[in-house]
Write a protein that holds these residues in place. Structure first.
Motif, PDB file in Angstrom:
ATOM      1  N   ASP A 181       0.912  -1.233  -0.089  1.00  0.00           N
ATOM      2  CA  ASP A 181       0.136   0.047  -0.024  1.00  0.00           C
ATOM      3  C   ASP A 181       0.854   1.260   0.049  1.00  0.00           C
ATOM      4  O   ASP A 181       1.557   1.703   0.951  1.00  0.00           O
ATOM      5  CB  ASP A 181      -0.756  -0.046   1.142  1.00  0.00           C
ATOM      6  CG  ASP A 181      -1.787   1.026   1.327  1.00  0.00           C
ATOM      7  OD1 ASP A 181      -1.980   1.883   0.239  1.00  0.00           O
ATOM      8  OD2 ASP A 181      -2.532   1.065   2.168  1.00  0.00           O
ATOM      9  N   SER A 182       0.806   2.042  -1.200  1.00  0.00           N
ATOM     10  CA  SER A 182       1.644   3.218  -1.398  1.00  0.00           C
ATOM     11  C   SER A 182       1.276   4.181  -0.362  1.00  0.00           C
ATOM     12  O   SER A 182       2.080   5.104   0.278  1.00  0.00           O
ATOM     13  CB  SER A 182       1.754   3.678  -2.612  1.00  0.00           C
ATOM     14  OG  SER A 182       0.511   3.963  -2.982  1.00  0.00           O
ATOM     15  N   HIS A 183       0.037   4.465   0.086  1.00  0.00           N
ATOM     16  CA  HIS A 183      -0.681   5.358   0.822  1.00  0.00           C
ATOM     17  C   HIS A 183      -0.255   5.103   2.200  1.00  0.00           C
ATOM     18  O   HIS A 183       0.222   6.178   2.987  1.00  0.00           O
ATOM     19  CB  HIS A 183      -1.946   5.416   0.915  1.00  0.00           C
ATOM     20  CG  HIS A 183      -2.764   5.858  -0.460  1.00  0.00           C
ATOM     21  ND1 HIS A 183      -2.702   4.901  -1.591  1.00  0.00           N
ATOM     22  CD2 HIS A 183      -3.204   7.202  -0.669  1.00  0.00           C
ATOM     23  CE1 HIS A 183      -3.495   5.790  -2.498  1.00  0.00           C
ATOM     24  NE2 HIS A 183      -3.347   6.829  -2.495  1.00  0.00           N
ATOM     25  N   PHE A 184      -0.072   3.805   2.795  1.00  0.00           N
ATOM     26  CA  PHE A 184       0.407   3.573   3.873  1.00  0.00           C
ATOM     27  C   PHE A 184       2.042   3.878   4.119  1.00  0.00           C
ATOM     28  O   PHE A 184       2.245   4.394   5.061  1.00  0.00           O
ATOM     29  CB  PHE A 184       0.088   2.068   4.308  1.00  0.00           C
ATOM     30  CG  PHE A 184       0.692   1.600   5.618  1.00  0.00           C
ATOM     31  CD1 PHE A 184       0.115   2.080   6.856  1.00  0.00           C
ATOM     32  CD2 PHE A 184       1.750   0.824   5.826  1.00  0.00           C
ATOM     33  CE1 PHE A 184       0.520   1.439   8.031  1.00  0.00           C
ATOM     34  CE2 PHE A 184       2.549   0.380   7.142  1.00  0.00           C
ATOM     35  CZ  PHE A 184       1.763   0.691   8.269  1.00  0.00           C
ATOM     36  N   HIS A 185       2.618   3.489   2.934  1.00  0.00           N
ATOM     37  CA  HIS A 185       4.121   3.854   3.063  1.00  0.00           C
ATOM     38  C   HIS A 185       4.466   5.328   3.176  1.00  0.00           C
ATOM     39  O   HIS A 185       5.350   5.804   4.080  1.00  0.00           O
ATOM     40  CB  HIS A 185       4.598   3.463   1.867  1.00  0.00           C
ATOM     41  CG  HIS A 185       4.589   1.852   1.658  1.00  0.00           C
ATOM     42  ND1 HIS A 185       4.931   1.085   0.489  1.00  0.00           N
ATOM     43  CD2 HIS A 185       4.450   0.950   2.647  1.00  0.00           C
ATOM     44  CE1 HIS A 185       4.691  -0.225   0.619  1.00  0.00           C
ATOM     45  NE2 HIS A 185       4.464  -0.444   1.937  1.00  0.00           N
ATOM     46  N   ILE A 186       3.598   6.214   2.506  1.00  0.00           N
ATOM     47  CA  ILE A 186       3.721   7.500   2.547  1.00  0.00           C
ATOM     48  C   ILE A 186       3.231   8.113   4.054  1.00  0.00           C
ATOM     49  O   ILE A 186       3.892   9.004   4.499  1.00  0.00           O
ATOM     50  CB  ILE A 186       2.804   8.422   1.422  1.00  0.00           C
ATOM     51  CG1 ILE A 186       3.503   8.088  -0.001  1.00  0.00           C
ATOM     52  CG2 ILE A 186       2.714   9.772   1.706  1.00  0.00           C
ATOM     53  CD1 ILE A 186       2.485   8.335  -1.038  1.00  0.00           C
ATOM     54  N   SER A 187       2.237   7.493   4.420  1.00  0.00           N
ATOM     55  CA  SER A 187       1.847   8.114   5.701  1.00  0.00           C
ATOM     56  C   SER A 187       2.856   7.542   6.772  1.00  0.00           C
ATOM     57  O   SER A 187       2.987   8.358   8.010  1.00  0.00           O
ATOM     58  CB  SER A 187       0.553   7.333   6.313  1.00  0.00           C
ATOM     59  OG  SER A 187       0.418   5.942   6.464  1.00  0.00           O
ATOM     60  N   LEU A 188       3.649   6.604   6.697  1.00  0.00           N
ATOM     61  CA  LEU A 188       4.440   6.133   7.613  1.00  0.00           C
ATOM     62  C   LEU A 188       5.711   6.963   7.646  1.00  0.00           C
ATOM     63  O   LEU A 188       6.464   7.360   8.577  1.00  0.00           O
ATOM     64  CB  LEU A 188       4.936   4.569   7.487  1.00  0.00           C
ATOM     65  CG  LEU A 188       5.755   4.003   8.505  1.00  0.00           C
ATOM     66  CD1 LEU A 188       5.208   4.069   9.779  1.00  0.00           C
ATOM     67  CD2 LEU A 188       6.167   2.598   8.026  1.00  0.00           C
ATOM     68  N   ARG A 189       6.105   7.186   6.215  1.00  0.00           N
ATOM     69  CA  ARG A 189       7.186   8.222   6.263  1.00  0.00           C
ATOM     70  C   ARG A 189       6.719   9.475   6.806  1.00  0.00           C
ATOM     71  O   ARG A 189       7.574  10.289   7.481  1.00  0.00           O
ATOM     72  CB  ARG A 189       7.465   8.517   4.700  1.00  0.00           C
ATOM     73  CG  ARG A 189       8.676   9.371   4.461  1.00  0.00           C
ATOM     74  CD  ARG A 189       8.667   9.823   3.036  1.00  0.00           C
ATOM     75  NE  ARG A 189       7.297  10.648   2.742  1.00  0.00           N
ATOM     76  CZ  ARG A 189       7.074  10.917   1.485  1.00  0.00           C
ATOM     77  NH1 ARG A 189       7.685  10.665   0.319  1.00  0.00           N
ATOM     78  NH2 ARG A 189       5.739  11.831   1.327  1.00  0.00           N
ATOM     79  N   ASN A 190       5.482   9.979   6.482  1.00  0.00           N
ATOM     80  CA  ASN A 190       5.195  11.329   7.137  1.00  0.00           C
ATOM     81  C   ASN A 190       5.158  11.421   8.618  1.00  0.00           C
ATOM     82  O   ASN A 190       5.609  12.471   9.242  1.00  0.00           O
ATOM     83  CB  ASN A 190       3.742  11.755   6.478  1.00  0.00           C
ATOM     84  CG  ASN A 190       3.758  12.022   4.982  1.00  0.00           C
ATOM     85  OD1 ASN A 190       4.979  12.475   4.290  1.00  0.00           O
ATOM     86  ND2 ASN A 190       2.807  12.161   4.425  1.00  0.00           N
ATOM     87  N   THR A 191       4.635  10.329   9.073  1.00  0.00           N
ATOM     88  CA  THR A 191       4.686  10.107  10.574  1.00  0.00           C
ATOM     89  C   THR A 191       5.866  10.246  11.041  1.00  0.00           C
ATOM     90  O   THR A 191       6.211  10.674  12.375  1.00  0.00           O
ATOM     91  CB  THR A 191       3.712   8.991  11.067  1.00  0.00           C
ATOM     92  OG1 THR A 191       2.489   9.003  10.361  1.00  0.00           O
ATOM     93  CG2 THR A 191       3.715   8.828  12.505  1.00  0.00           C
ATOM     94  N   THR A 192       6.813   9.613  10.563  1.00  0.00           N
ATOM     95  CA  THR A 192       8.386   9.362  11.138  1.00  0.00           C
ATOM     96  C   THR A 192       8.974  10.837  10.907  1.00  0.00           C
ATOM     97  O   THR A 192       9.588  11.119  11.991  1.00  0.00           O
ATOM     98  CB  THR A 192       8.964   8.283  10.194  1.00  0.00           C
ATOM     99  OG1 THR A 192       8.246   6.948  10.196  1.00  0.00           O
ATOM    100  CG2 THR A 192      10.422   8.310  10.842  1.00  0.00           C
TER     101      THR A 192
END
Length: 289
Positions: free
Chosen positions: A57-68
């Motif tokens: 899931d690219s959206h989850f990867h982006i959200s994880l990066r943003n959260t980090t």
């Protein structure tokens, strides 16, 4: 071993009932739902399908990066600035109570109210941020509508929100450091920087670990300011893990997949908590009195 009076179990029963019904039971239900395809009407067991999709899931990867990124910069800046403010107030300057209250008010304000204030500050037409830029001849910015600035704007707002809390905690730790340590260092010829590096920082180590771990945990749960200021945009530039969980659960009704995302987030938070148990008490045995 003495027998415990039965009334003691009755007194602690409310806590264990709360723990079971509002913490353990919801976690168990959420774990079960993470293995299902559930849309609030019907469910079907799908095994590890939801977890496998997390890796795609690219959206989850982006959200994880943003959260980090949000956690790193928010925790880092808020701790450094909080310690700096505490050091400035340590000497009891005139009006110290006013300063303490001024720094602490943002922390006790609700996140929704604080977000609305910053929504006005970042307004592209009448916001204070652009008016300040215009005073120096700098063109106005589309703060919350430009992917280059949106996440940074949320970070600035969050640092402002939590700065007062970190300052108060650091100030409490600074006041607990015995003065004779600094007096002995002065006799040995230590300068201010050496005192800070060799006395202040080591003595503040338990407090620093506490603020770091709790700050990271709270940062990984960020949601309100994202939902109010940007809604996760523009182009998912500010979406976070909790924001994605909310979208999947209540906009797409993919409850099973949202449950899997929340379990993954729980795993990250649990790892950080275990890290605190392993390293957070370092320095706690230092003599401070």
């Amino acid at each position: 071993m003495r027998n415990t009076h039965p009334i003691a179990y009755l007194l602690i029963l409310p806590f264990y009932l709360f723990l079971f019904f509002f913490i353990l039971l919801p976690i168990g239900i959420n774990l079960f739902l993470s293995f299902t395809d559930y849309d609030l009407i019907q469910w079907k067991y799908v095994g590890l399908k939801n977890y496998r999709y997390l890796f795609q899931d690219s959206h989850f990867h982006i959200s994880l990066r943003n959260t980090t990124l949000y956690a790193v910069f928010t925790v880092g800046f808020s701790m450094v600035l909080g310690l700096g403010a505490a050091l400035l107030l340590k000497g009891n300057p005139p009006g110290i109570r006013v300063y303490r209250v001024s720094f602490y008010i943002p922390y006790i304000a609700s996140m929704v109210a604080a977000s609305m204030i910053w929504l006005w500050i970042y307004d592209p037409l009448d916001g204070i941020a652009n008016k300040i830029l215009n005073l120096f001849g700098i063109p106005s910015k589309q703060w919350l509508y430009d992917s280059r600035y949106a996440l940074s704007c949320i970070i600035v707002m969050s640092v402002w929100k939590v700065l007062g809390y970190n300052m108060i905690v650091f100030l409490t730790g600074l006041q607990a450091i015995p003065s004779y340590l600094y007096e002995a260092a002065t006799i040995d010829g230590a300068n201010s920087l050496q005192k800070f590096l060799m006395i202040t920082l080591p003595m503040l180590q338990p407090i620093t670990f506490f603020l770091f771990v709790t700050g990271v945990i709270n940062s990984f749960k960020v949601f309100e300011q994202v939902a109010i200021l940007t809604g996760g945009g523009p182009s998912n530039a500010t979406t976070t893990v909790v924001h994605q969980i909310y979208n999947r659960a209540f906009n797409e009704f993919a409850m099973g997949y949202a449950a899997a995302m929340s379990i993954a987030l729980l795993g990250v938070i649990a790892f950080i908590t275990l890290f605190n148990y392993r390293y957070g008490n370092q320095g706690a045995d230092l003599e401070i009195g």
